[in-house]
Write a protein that holds these residues in place. Structure first.
Motif, PDB file in Angstrom:
ATOM      1  N   GLY A  69       0.884  -1.246  -0.004  1.00 28.97           N
ATOM      2  CA  GLY A  69       0.051   0.037  -0.168  1.00 28.97           C
ATOM      3  C   GLY A  69       1.014   1.521  -0.644  1.00 28.97           C
ATOM      4  O   GLY A  69       1.893   0.939   0.031  1.00 28.97           O
ATOM      5  N   ARG A  70       0.191   2.254   0.181  1.00 27.81           N
ATOM      6  CA  ARG A  70       1.051   3.881   0.193  1.00 27.81           C
ATOM      7  C   ARG A  70       0.301   4.346   0.884  1.00 27.81           C
ATOM      8  O   ARG A  70      -0.780   4.188   1.253  1.00 27.81           O
ATOM      9  CB  ARG A  70       0.966   3.911  -0.940  1.00 27.81           C
ATOM     10  CG  ARG A  70       1.286   4.418  -2.366  1.00 27.81           C
ATOM     11  CD  ARG A  70       0.450   3.163  -3.228  1.00 27.81           C
ATOM     12  NE  ARG A  70       1.593   2.398  -4.296  1.00 27.81           N
ATOM     13  CZ  ARG A  70       1.526   0.786  -4.694  1.00 27.81           C
ATOM     14  NH1 ARG A  70      -0.375   0.558  -4.234  1.00 27.81           N
ATOM     15  NH2 ARG A  70       2.259   0.834  -5.490  1.00 27.81           N
ATOM     16  N   VAL A  71       1.532   4.628   1.565  1.00 32.03           N
ATOM     17  CA  VAL A  71       0.723   6.145   3.358  1.00 32.03           C
ATOM     18  C   VAL A  71       0.982   7.138   2.731  1.00 32.03           C
ATOM     19  O   VAL A  71       2.229   7.263   1.898  1.00 32.03           O
ATOM     20  CB  VAL A  71       2.445   4.852   4.367  1.00 32.03           C
ATOM     21  CG1 VAL A  71       1.659   4.398   4.870  1.00 32.03           C
ATOM     22  CG2 VAL A  71       3.374   6.084   4.112  1.00 32.03           C
TER      23      VAL A  71
ATOM     24  N   VAL B 290       4.000  10.874   0.138  1.00 27.88           N
ATOM     25  CA  VAL B 290       3.831   9.899  -0.110  1.00 27.88           C
ATOM     26  C   VAL B 290       4.857   8.606  -0.123  1.00 27.88           C
ATOM     27  O   VAL B 290       5.658   9.012  -1.843  1.00 27.88           O
ATOM     28  CB  VAL B 290       2.691   9.591  -1.157  1.00 27.88           C
ATOM     29  CG1 VAL B 290       2.099   8.234  -2.126  1.00 27.88           C
ATOM     30  CG2 VAL B 290       0.954  10.261  -1.212  1.00 27.88           C
ATOM     31  N   LEU B 291       4.432   7.411   0.608  1.00 31.28           N
ATOM     32  CA  LEU B 291       5.694   6.411  -0.109  1.00 31.28           C
ATOM     33  C   LEU B 291       4.998   5.348   0.572  1.00 31.28           C
ATOM     34  O   LEU B 291       3.526   4.883   1.086  1.00 31.28           O
ATOM     35  CB  LEU B 291       6.445   6.877   1.307  1.00 31.28           C
ATOM     36  CG  LEU B 291       7.493   7.864   1.346  1.00 31.28           C
ATOM     37  CD1 LEU B 291       7.955   7.384   2.829  1.00 31.28           C
ATOM     38  CD2 LEU B 291       8.119   7.411   0.097  1.00 31.28           C
TER      39      LEU B 291
ATOM     40  N   LYS C 215      -2.769  12.138  12.206  1.00 31.99           N
ATOM     41  CA  LYS C 215      -3.551  11.624  11.588  1.00 31.99           C
ATOM     42  C   LYS C 215      -2.858  11.326   9.498  1.00 31.99           C
ATOM     43  O   LYS C 215      -1.734  11.802   9.160  1.00 31.99           O
ATOM     44  CB  LYS C 215      -4.319  12.501  10.405  1.00 31.99           C
ATOM     45  CG  LYS C 215      -5.622  13.404  11.213  1.00 31.99           C
ATOM     46  CD  LYS C 215      -6.925  13.776  11.032  1.00 31.99           C
ATOM     47  CE  LYS C 215      -7.600  13.761  12.236  1.00 31.99           C
ATOM     48  NZ  LYS C 215      -9.188  15.175  11.329  1.00 31.99           N
ATOM     49  N   ILE C 216      -3.311  10.175   8.992  1.00 30.70           N
ATOM     50  CA  ILE C 216      -2.177   9.478   7.951  1.00 30.70           C
ATOM     51  C   ILE C 216      -3.412   9.270   6.873  1.00 30.70           C
ATOM     52  O   ILE C 216      -4.265   8.724   7.282  1.00 30.70           O
ATOM     53  CB  ILE C 216      -1.711   8.584   8.621  1.00 30.70           C
ATOM     54  CG1 ILE C 216      -0.502   7.828   7.382  1.00 30.70           C
ATOM     55  CG2 ILE C 216      -2.161   6.872   9.049  1.00 30.70           C
ATOM     56  CD1 ILE C 216       0.357   7.056   7.870  1.00 30.70           C
ATOM     57  N   ALA C 217      -2.966   8.992   5.707  1.00 29.03           N
ATOM     58  CA  ALA C 217      -3.988   7.830   4.978  1.00 29.03           C
ATOM     59  C   ALA C 217      -2.993   6.835   4.413  1.00 29.03           C
ATOM     60  O   ALA C 217      -1.604   6.992   4.229  1.00 29.03           O
ATOM     61  CB  ALA C 217      -3.803   8.968   3.489  1.00 29.03           C
ATOM     62  N   PHE C 218      -4.060   5.840   4.413  1.00 26.60           N
ATOM     63  CA  PHE C 218      -3.131   4.589   3.809  1.00 26.60           C
ATOM     64  C   PHE C 218      -4.312   4.185   2.905  1.00 26.60           C
ATOM     65  O   PHE C 218      -5.116   4.406   2.667  1.00 26.60           O
ATOM     66  CB  PHE C 218      -2.582   3.201   4.875  1.00 26.60           C
ATOM     67  CG  PHE C 218      -2.752   1.987   4.112  1.00 26.60           C
ATOM     68  CD1 PHE C 218      -1.013   2.015   4.247  1.00 26.60           C
ATOM     69  CD2 PHE C 218      -4.046   1.022   4.343  1.00 26.60           C
ATOM     70  CE1 PHE C 218      -0.812   0.465   3.823  1.00 26.60           C
ATOM     71  CE2 PHE C 218      -3.040  -0.196   3.256  1.00 26.60           C
ATOM     72  CZ  PHE C 218      -2.037  -0.261   2.992  1.00 26.60           C
ATOM     73  N   GLU C 219      -3.791   3.644   1.431  1.00 30.68           N
ATOM     74  CA  GLU C 219      -4.134   3.166   0.067  1.00 30.68           C
ATOM     75  C   GLU C 219      -3.927   2.435  -0.311  1.00 30.68           C
ATOM     76  O   GLU C 219      -2.523   1.684  -0.347  1.00 30.68           O
ATOM     77  CB  GLU C 219      -3.757   5.206  -0.721  1.00 30.68           C
ATOM     78  CG  GLU C 219      -4.652   4.398  -2.230  1.00 30.68           C
ATOM     79  CD  GLU C 219      -3.726   3.754  -3.086  1.00 30.68           C
ATOM     80  OE1 GLU C 219      -4.724   3.643  -4.261  1.00 30.68           O
ATOM     81  OE2 GLU C 219      -2.876   3.561  -2.943  1.00 30.68           O
ATOM     82  N   VAL C 220      -4.574   1.430  -0.760  1.00 34.38           N
ATOM     83  CA  VAL C 220      -4.101   0.154  -2.035  1.00 34.38           C
ATOM     84  C   VAL C 220      -5.327   0.737  -3.089  1.00 34.38           C
ATOM     85  O   VAL C 220      -5.953   1.240  -2.639  1.00 34.38           O
ATOM     86  CB  VAL C 220      -4.738  -0.856  -1.065  1.00 34.38           C
ATOM     87  CG1 VAL C 220      -3.633  -1.456  -0.340  1.00 34.38           C
ATOM     88  CG2 VAL C 220      -6.084  -1.183  -0.366  1.00 34.38           C
TER      89      VAL C 220
END
Lengths: 144, 144
Positions: free
Chosen positions: A28-30, A40-41, A76-81
């Motif tokens: 995923g990407r954080v 974004v990584l 706060k963080i975003a996590f994406e797949v």
């Protein structure tokens, strides 16, 4: 791929479908705010119940920012797949938004190690992070 | 994948290598601050010189946030591309950080359309965005 003037068909995914897709993923990407703006990584991750576990060694930005959280503010963080098929012009993505916490207890660290969360995004440091979701959303686009 | 206790080999990519990788890509992820915290979404993109062009229809968050930019403040954004080979335990990622701008002039819109920037991240709206990089960094991890 030029001259596609037809709009792709777009729909929201419900939270159960999002959870199913999250459970199947590996990478995923954080996304979070670093000192130079949004970052974004990619990370290797695993789900632990409803939470996202990943290991990273970003170096300073995330580690430092998490210290803000230690002072009582949530980081706060975003996590994406996602999965995108460019040939078929279709794909989906799931976005988890929530607070990031360092995993510090020995039990939790052992569980994270057992989950074989491998670091991609950087270096040799083993900073284990847990994201507790406050919002899970997803979308699917199909070529038309 | 358990019991890999050897650390992956990690190195920074120089900016020329980052630009080469950016030029070869089709799908990236944008990261920005939305009303509920950081957001990460996939987009189809193309490079136009040193700038990143993508089209999206996020709905409110990005569009609204860009209005802040119109008032004279830069809207900082992250744009990321990566390729991860989970079997080989290796991969790379490139991170562009910079300011996002709406593409509004007819000439620019025509160029963006010619570049066949297809929207993935959402809906039917055609909001063209250009990211002017202020910082380009990359990293490569090889399994050891």
């Amino acid at each position: 791929m030029k001259d596609h003037d037809t709009a792709p068909v777009f729909r929201e995914l419900d939270v159960d479908e999002c959870r199913r897709l999250l459970a199947e993923g590996v990478i995923g990407r954080v996304g979070f705010n670093g000192p130079d703006g949004p970052v974004v990584l990619p990370v290797n991750y695993t789900m632990d119940g409803d939470t996202v576990l990943f290991r990273t060694g970003f170096g300073g930005p995330m580690d430092d920012s998490l210290d803000t959280g230690a002072a009582g503010l949530e980081f706060k963080i975003a996590f994406e797949v996602d999965h995108i098929d460019t040939a078929a012009r279709e794909g989906w993505s799931v976005l988890v938004q929530g607070a990031a916490h360092r995993v510090t207890s020995e039990d939790e660290l052992a569980a994270a190690r057992d989950a074989a969360v491998e670091p991609w995004a950087g270096g040799e440091r083993a900073l284990h992070i847990r994201v507790v979701p406050t919002r899970i959303t997803g979308r699917r686009v199909r070529g038309s």
